[in-house]
Design a protein around this motif. Structure first.
Motif, short mmCIF file in Angstrom:
data_model
loop_
_atom_site.label_atom_id
_atom_site.label_comp_id
_atom_site.label_asym_id
_atom_site.label_seq_id
_atom_site.Cartn_x
_atom_site.Cartn_y
_atom_site.Cartn_z
N VAL A 51 50.08 37.87 37.19
CA VAL A 51 48.72 38.39 37.37
C VAL A 51 47.78 37.61 36.45
O VAL A 51 48.02 37.48 35.25
N THR A 52 46.70 37.08 37.04
CA THR A 52 45.76 36.26 36.28
C THR A 52 44.36 36.87 36.18
O THR A 52 43.56 36.42 35.37
N ARG A 53 44.07 37.85 37.04
CA ARG A 53 42.73 38.41 37.07
C ARG A 53 42.77 39.79 37.72
O ARG A 53 43.52 40.01 38.66
N VAL A 54 41.93 40.69 37.22
CA VAL A 54 41.79 42.03 37.79
C VAL A 54 40.30 42.30 37.93
O VAL A 54 39.52 42.02 37.02
N PHE A 55 39.92 42.84 39.07
CA PHE A 55 38.52 43.11 39.36
C PHE A 55 38.40 44.51 39.94
O PHE A 55 39.11 44.86 40.88
N PHE A 56 37.53 45.34 39.36
CA PHE A 56 37.28 46.68 39.87
C PHE A 56 35.97 46.67 40.64
O PHE A 56 34.94 46.25 40.12
N GLY A 57 36.00 47.16 41.87
CA GLY A 57 34.80 47.36 42.67
C GLY A 57 34.54 48.84 42.81
O GLY A 57 35.24 49.67 42.21
N PRO A 58 33.55 49.21 43.60
CA PRO A 58 33.23 50.63 43.75
C PRO A 58 34.42 51.46 44.24
O PRO A 58 34.69 52.53 43.72
N ASP A 59 35.15 50.95 45.25
CA ASP A 59 36.27 51.70 45.80
C ASP A 59 37.50 50.81 46.03
O ASP A 59 38.35 51.11 46.86
N PHE A 60 37.58 49.70 45.32
CA PHE A 60 38.72 48.80 45.49
C PHE A 60 39.05 48.09 44.18
O PHE A 60 38.26 48.08 43.24
N ILE A 61 40.24 47.50 44.17
CA ILE A 61 40.71 46.69 43.05
C ILE A 61 41.20 45.39 43.67
O ILE A 61 41.94 45.42 44.66
N THR A 62 40.78 44.27 43.13
CA THR A 62 41.38 43.01 43.56
C THR A 62 42.18 42.45 42.40
O THR A 62 41.81 42.58 41.24
#
Length: 191
Positions: A51-62
């Protein structure tokens, strides 16, 4: 709890939809283990090899991975970490102060330039960011150079490092901004 996954245009990033609000509003990008320390979920995801990056959006995670890792092996532990986090009812951030959602850069502009920047941000918020969020990413205003007409934008989530991000910026975002805001001459990615 059922978590859906969706591919993104970036083959190194996968979008996870937990079926509930993640941030609710805004986004938050974690590019390192050190940054992820602010969020128990992000920290758990960074503990997984690849895992190199985590991104939180309003209703999702990338989640971004290294090119040598295979989603077939990495997807299940990511799903388990997300499910464990939400079913345990753990907070998304260790401190309430860390939950500040990322937004456009709030540089100070005056007069006519302030109006141009407001138009750019409005177009980003109403037409561009919702479309980009469907692909698991975000595009945020960084700055506007009045002398050259260049708009600098930050690519986040699945958009950051995506092979098609430069095409998205040039063919999509730049054309739209130039059409609606004649003072814009070009769009560049801020690093």
């Amino acid at each position: 709890m059922f978590i859906q996954t969706e591919p993104t245009p970036n083959p190194e990033v996968l979008k996870f939809l937990p079926g509930k609000a993640v941030l609710g509003e805004g986004t938050r990008d974690f590019r390192s283990v050190e940054e992820a320390a602010a969020s128990p979920l992000a920290a758990d995801l960074f503990e997984l090899d690849g895992v190199t990056r985590v991104f939180f959006g309003p209703d999702f995670i990338t989640v971004g991975k290294t090119p040598d890792e295979d989603w077939a092996f990495l997807k299940a532990p990511i799903l388990a970490a997300i499910m464990d986090h939400f079913t345990a009812g753990r907070p998304l951030f260790a401190d309430a102060d860390d939950s500040e959602a990322g937004g456009h850069d709030e540089g100070v502009y005056e007069g006519e330039t302030a109006q141009i920047v407001a138009e750019i941000k409005d177009l980003l918020d109403t037409r561009i960011r919702p479309a980009v969020a469907q692909d698991g990413g975000d595009i945020l205003f960084n700055r506007f150079d009045v002398a050259t007409g260049v708009v600098w934008l930050n690519m986040r989530g699945a958009c950051s490092g995506c092979p098609s991000s430069s095409a998205t910026l040039k063919a999509g975002v730049e054309n739209m901004l130039k059409h609606y805001v004649p003072e814009v001459t070009a769009v560049e990615q801020a690093l």
